[in-house]
Write a protein that holds these residues in place. Structure first.
Motif, PDB file in Angstrom:
ATOM      1  N   THR A   1      62.794  22.102  15.778  1.00 33.06           N
ATOM      2  CA  THR A   1      62.220  21.842  17.099  1.00 33.06           C
ATOM      3  C   THR A   1      62.590  20.451  17.608  1.00 33.06           C
ATOM      4  O   THR A   1      62.496  20.194  18.805  1.00 33.06           O
TER       5      THR A   1
ATOM      6  N   ASP B   1      49.090  26.992  19.406  1.00 33.27           N
ATOM      7  CA  ASP B   1      50.495  26.614  19.415  1.00 33.27           C
ATOM      8  C   ASP B   1      51.346  27.815  19.026  1.00 33.27           C
ATOM      9  O   ASP B   1      51.001  28.544  18.071  1.00 33.27           O
TER      10      ASP B   1
ATOM     11  N   HIS C   1      58.465  20.122  25.562  1.00 33.39           N
ATOM     12  CA  HIS C   1      57.992  21.451  25.171  1.00 33.39           C
ATOM     13  C   HIS C   1      57.440  22.153  26.409  1.00 33.39           C
ATOM     14  O   HIS C   1      57.376  21.582  27.492  1.00 33.39           O
TER      15      HIS C   1
ATOM     16  N   TYR D   1      56.370  25.617  21.635  1.00 32.64           N
ATOM     17  CA  TYR D   1      57.370  24.714  21.065  1.00 32.64           C
ATOM     18  C   TYR D   1      58.689  25.453  20.898  1.00 32.64           C
ATOM     19  O   TYR D   1      58.729  26.557  20.354  1.00 32.64           O
TER      20      TYR D   1
END
Length: 282
Positions: A200, A58, A95, A124
């Motif tokens: 986010t 990620d 995302h 993200y």
């Protein structure tokens, strides 16, 4: 059925690392910034690489750099694809992903979706978090609308009530009205005047009443950490970041029963392109 069950995790991690190499190369070439996030960031701090049982990578990018990244598609090697709901309409998430189209990764929660199913790393997107508490709460609520409208479906795995609310929202916003609302929320995300913090508005970071926020300076002044054989950027105060995400015991390993991958795979291959399985898995 999964290719080479005994080595699936090692093969997955190796391929994902190759995708991270490519993202890192393109970002350096085009003066774009990214940094590790979530368990990948914790892995850099605690293990200097993957958490041994982790099955994904990620990263974070600002909305501005992420939009520039899409325009760099032709800079990537041919088999890499920047996946968003705009570049790949069958992808039902807000995302981004960077996919290796020469591979296959069919997940249970994406079964039969007509989109790119190559092995991926998740990107993200973070946005300014407004200084106004009233506006911040409005955006937090709008973030749930946004995800429902982009997905075109009610929330999965959140119970009957959430699914019913999702259907009501989709009935309220159809066709041009749906697109207009999506654009409105995106503009609200990007241009809310927030100067000190970012968020986010995604996943476990956000509830109906609050959102995890991060100091903007963590991303403007990253710390560089070892991740496997790379040196990569992480949020500037990496210890406080991990504490915010995982609590004060983040350096302790979880119990053995929790040391397991968190994705459910239907099929996985590092040698076969996902397009080989059209009509079977998607």
């Amino acid at each position: 059925m999964i290719e080479d069950n005994e080595n699936i995790l090692a093969a997955m991690q190796k391929k994902q690392l190759e995708i991270l190499y490519e993202l890192d190369r393109i970002c350096k070439k085009n003066s774009l910034n990214y940094c590790l996030s979530s368990g990948t960031c914790l892995g850099a701090l605690r293990h200097k690489g993957f958490i041994p049982w982790d099955d994904d990578i990620d990263v974070y990018m600002s909305w501005n750099d992420a939009e520039k990244l899409i325009k760099c598609q032709n800079d990537f090697q041919e088999h890499f694809f920047i996946q968003t709901y705009k570049t790949d309409p069958g992808f039902q998430s807000t995302h981004y992903r960077l996919c290796d189209s020469s591979t296959s990764c069919f997940l249970k929660d994406m079964e039969m979706l007509n989109c790119n199913h190559g092995i991926f790393i998740d990107i993200y997107i973070y946005y300014p978090y407004p200084d106004s508490k009233i506006l911040a709460h409005k955006i937090i609520l709008d973030s749930f609308l946004y995800r429902i409208l982009v997905a075109g479906d009610g929330p999965r795995n959140h119970g009957r009530i959430a699914n019913t609310i999702g259907k009501i929202v989709l009935n309220m916003y159809r066709g041009k009205r749906r697109k207009k609302k999506i654009n409105q929320i995106e503009n609200e995300y990007k241009r809310n005047g927030g100067k000190n913090y970012v968020a986010t508005y995604f996943g476990k970071d956000v509830t109906l009443t609050k959102s995890i926020v991060y100091p903007r300076m963590w991303f403007e002044n990253p710390v560089y950490m070892q991740f496997e054989d790379m040196i990569v950027p992480c949020p500037g105060d990496i210890k406080k970041y991990c504490e915010l995400q995982y609590g004060t015991t983040y350096m302790q390993l979880p119990p053995k029963e929790k040391q397991v991958p968190h994705h459910e795979f239907v099929y996985f291959s590092v040698t076969e392109p996902y397009t080989k399985f059209k009509g079977k898995y998607y």
